[in-house]
Design an enzyme around this catalytic site. Structure first.
Site, PDB file in Angstrom:
ATOM      1  N   GLU A   1       1.499  -3.138  11.584  1.00 37.17           N
ATOM      2  CA  GLU A   1       0.730  -1.912  10.947  1.00 37.17           C
ATOM      3  C   GLU A   1       1.463  -0.721  12.061  1.00 37.17           C
ATOM      4  O   GLU A   1       1.417  -0.775  13.185  1.00 37.17           O
ATOM      5  CB  GLU A   1      -0.716  -1.891  11.537  1.00 37.17           C
ATOM      6  CG  GLU A   1      -1.360  -2.873  10.458  1.00 37.17           C
ATOM      7  CD  GLU A   1      -1.598  -2.475   8.880  1.00 37.17           C
ATOM      8  OE1 GLU A   1      -1.506  -1.394   8.851  1.00 37.17           O
ATOM      9  OE2 GLU A   1      -2.292  -3.366   8.258  1.00 37.17           O
TER      10      GLU A   1
ATOM     11  N   HIS B   1       3.169  -2.230   6.996  1.00 39.23           N
ATOM     12  CA  HIS B   1       2.019  -1.167   6.589  1.00 39.23           C
ATOM     13  C   HIS B   1       1.920  -0.190   7.591  1.00 39.23           C
ATOM     14  O   HIS B   1       2.363  -0.175   8.680  1.00 39.23           O
ATOM     15  CB  HIS B   1       0.677  -2.177   6.639  1.00 39.23           C
ATOM     16  CG  HIS B   1       0.573  -3.124   5.369  1.00 39.23           C
ATOM     17  ND1 HIS B   1      -0.249  -2.840   4.300  1.00 39.23           N
ATOM     18  CD2 HIS B   1       1.285  -4.316   5.398  1.00 39.23           C
ATOM     19  CE1 HIS B   1      -0.161  -4.080   3.602  1.00 39.23           C
ATOM     20  NE2 HIS B   1       0.463  -4.906   3.921  1.00 39.23           N
TER      21      HIS B   1
ATOM     22  N   HIS C   1       0.813  -1.109  -0.172  1.00 39.41           N
ATOM     23  CA  HIS C   1       0.072   0.141   0.103  1.00 39.41           C
ATOM     24  C   HIS C   1       0.808   1.128   0.205  1.00 39.41           C
ATOM     25  O   HIS C   1       1.493   1.416   0.971  1.00 39.41           O
ATOM     26  CB  HIS C   1      -0.918  -0.061   1.260  1.00 39.41           C
ATOM     27  CG  HIS C   1      -1.960  -1.414   1.103  1.00 39.41           C
ATOM     28  ND1 HIS C   1      -2.397  -1.767   2.405  1.00 39.41           N
ATOM     29  CD2 HIS C   1      -2.392  -1.646   0.206  1.00 39.41           C
ATOM     30  CE1 HIS C   1      -2.999  -2.781   2.048  1.00 39.41           C
ATOM     31  NE2 HIS C   1      -3.277  -2.593   0.540  1.00 39.41           N
TER      32      HIS C   1
ATOM     33  N   GLU D   1       1.176   4.135   2.512  1.00 37.96           N
ATOM     34  CA  GLU D   1       1.721   3.957   3.962  1.00 37.96           C
ATOM     35  C   GLU D   1       3.283   3.928   4.069  1.00 37.96           C
ATOM     36  O   GLU D   1       3.945   2.830   4.012  1.00 37.96           O
ATOM     37  CB  GLU D   1       1.168   2.355   4.458  1.00 37.96           C
ATOM     38  CG  GLU D   1      -0.472   2.510   4.242  1.00 37.96           C
ATOM     39  CD  GLU D   1      -1.146   0.935   4.257  1.00 37.96           C
ATOM     40  OE1 GLU D   1      -2.232   0.879   4.102  1.00 37.96           O
ATOM     41  OE2 GLU D   1      -0.320  -0.001   4.313  1.00 37.96           O
TER      42      GLU D   1
HETATM   43 ZN    ZN Z   1      -1.684  -1.368   4.309  1.00 37.62          ZN
END
Ligand code: ZN
Length: 377
Positions: free
Chosen positions: A338, A262, A169, A172
């Site tokens: 994350e 991420h 992504h 990010e």
């Molecule tokens: Zn992500």
């Protein structure tokens, strides 16, 4: 004197200017290719000297993560190196959801973004420095839809194969700041954690899985509009070559441990997601992930296990997501890390909030936790 001008026609830039009136501007975020997601913004304001800017980003109730705008402050820089927070507020009732950023720059030009940007130029600097380090081999895994290279750095002579990869992504950017910390540790001949890990493991590090989305200023998709972290069940050489080539390289060097890095828009702390619900789940396999999570939580106050995603029910894991696919396919201890966009309320840093420095430091703790995990009983 001319008024302010707003521009995003550069690497990872993304904004639409609806109107400018004196010190104020009304803006919107264009969708990523594919037309499904919007959240990443990055633009510069020139002619800003001596002004108190009011920048209104509208239409955010349709953004990918409307909850991401609550308790969130945009980042701003005047040297594009040091990013601080600009006081921002979100009103879901104004113009379809509006983030209002107020800031008085010291100089004439200021850059604003969703999080400290990580340009493709910086990516090439990172790859060049790592590839020139002792004991590092560079691989070009293949090309993206736009024809950009997929860089992979290999190092270490141990038995345990470890894959670290980031920015599926692209918005990010935390993930590639994290990679700087990880590569610093793994390529520094004097770093004791790196030294021991290189003896025990063979690392494959992919600092940016989505270079096209990165350069185009996307939040989630590649140039073909595909969300790469939903392509792992059946990656397509045409539409998701980034995952196609990465998974092929993993098939040739199956991971024992894998971390996919991420950022999370809404949750203001760092956490891990595992592979509950994969068809081949066993408690013993799952425990390897929980062991790692517990070690990391003990090592740093910047990681916690209270907040995170809901775990999938037995048999319900989505195998198009990397962590589930890698855990199921290889029996690996796989995980999604994350990191927040917002400030961490448990250890706030009002000037910068969660920052590139914190991402780099967390990477070092993740690697130190990996070394400890290898030794666990
Ligand atoms: Zn992500």
């Amino acid at each position: 004197m001319a008024g302010i001008a707003i521009n995003s026609a550069f690497d990872s830039g993304n904004i639409e200017v609806l109107s400018i009136d004196g010190d104020s501007a009304k803006l919107a975020i264009p969708y990523d290719a594919g037309g499904e997601f919007k959240q990443w913004f990055h633009f510069r304001v020139s002619g800003a000297g001596g002004r108190e800017l009011t920048l209104k980003i509208t239409g955010l109730n349709d953004s990918a993560y409307p909850k991401g705008w609550e308790d969130y402050d945009a980042v701003v820089s005047e040297d594009r190196d040091y990013w601080t927070r600009a006081k921002s507020s979100f009103d879901a009732g104004e113009d379809g959801g509006t983030l209002t950023i107020r800031h008085a720059p010291a100089g004439d030009i200021a850059w604003f973004a969703y999080f400290a940007p990580y340009s493709m130029e910086r990516h090439h600097d990172l790859v060049a420095e790592a590839a020139a380090s002792e004991g590092v081999t560079h691989h070009n895994l293949g090309n993206s839809v736009d024809g950009q290279p997929l860089d992979c750095l290999e190092m270490g002579e141990g038995e345990t194969t470890v894959w670290l990869y980031a920015r599926q992504h692209p918005g990010e950017t935390q993930a590639e700041w994290w990679m700087e910390g990880a590569l610093d540790c793994l390529t520094d001949p004097a770093d004791p954690v790196g030294m021991h890990l290189r003896k025990r493991c063979r690392f494959f590090v992919v600092p940016n899985v989505n270079p096209d989305g990165s350069r185009r200023g996307h939040l989630r998709t590649n140039a073909a509009g595909r969300n790469l972290n939903r392509e792992w069940a059946e990656p397509s050489e045409e539409h998701s070559p980034e995952v196609f080539h990465l998974l092929k390289a993993m098939d040739a060097n199956p991971p024992v441990f894998a971390m996919d890095v991420h950022g999370d828009e809404a949750i203001p702390v760092s956490f891990l997601a595992g592979y509950e619900g994969i068809p081949g789940w066993t408690d013993e396999h799952g425990q390897r992930f929980y062991d790692y999570e517990a070690i990391l939580e003990r090592r740093t106050p910047d990681f916690q296990t209270e907040q995170g995603y809901t775990k999938s029910a037995p048999g319900k894991a989505n195998l198009s997501m990397s962590t589930n696919q890698v855990a199921e396919r290889f029996g690996a201890t796989a995980m999604t890390l994350e990191m927040p966009y917002k400030d961490n309320p448990a250890s706030p840093e009002p000037e910068q909030g969660w920052s590139p420095e914190r991402c780099r430091m967390l990477a070092r703790d993740c690697l130190a936790a990996l070394l400890e995990w290898l030794d666990r009983k």
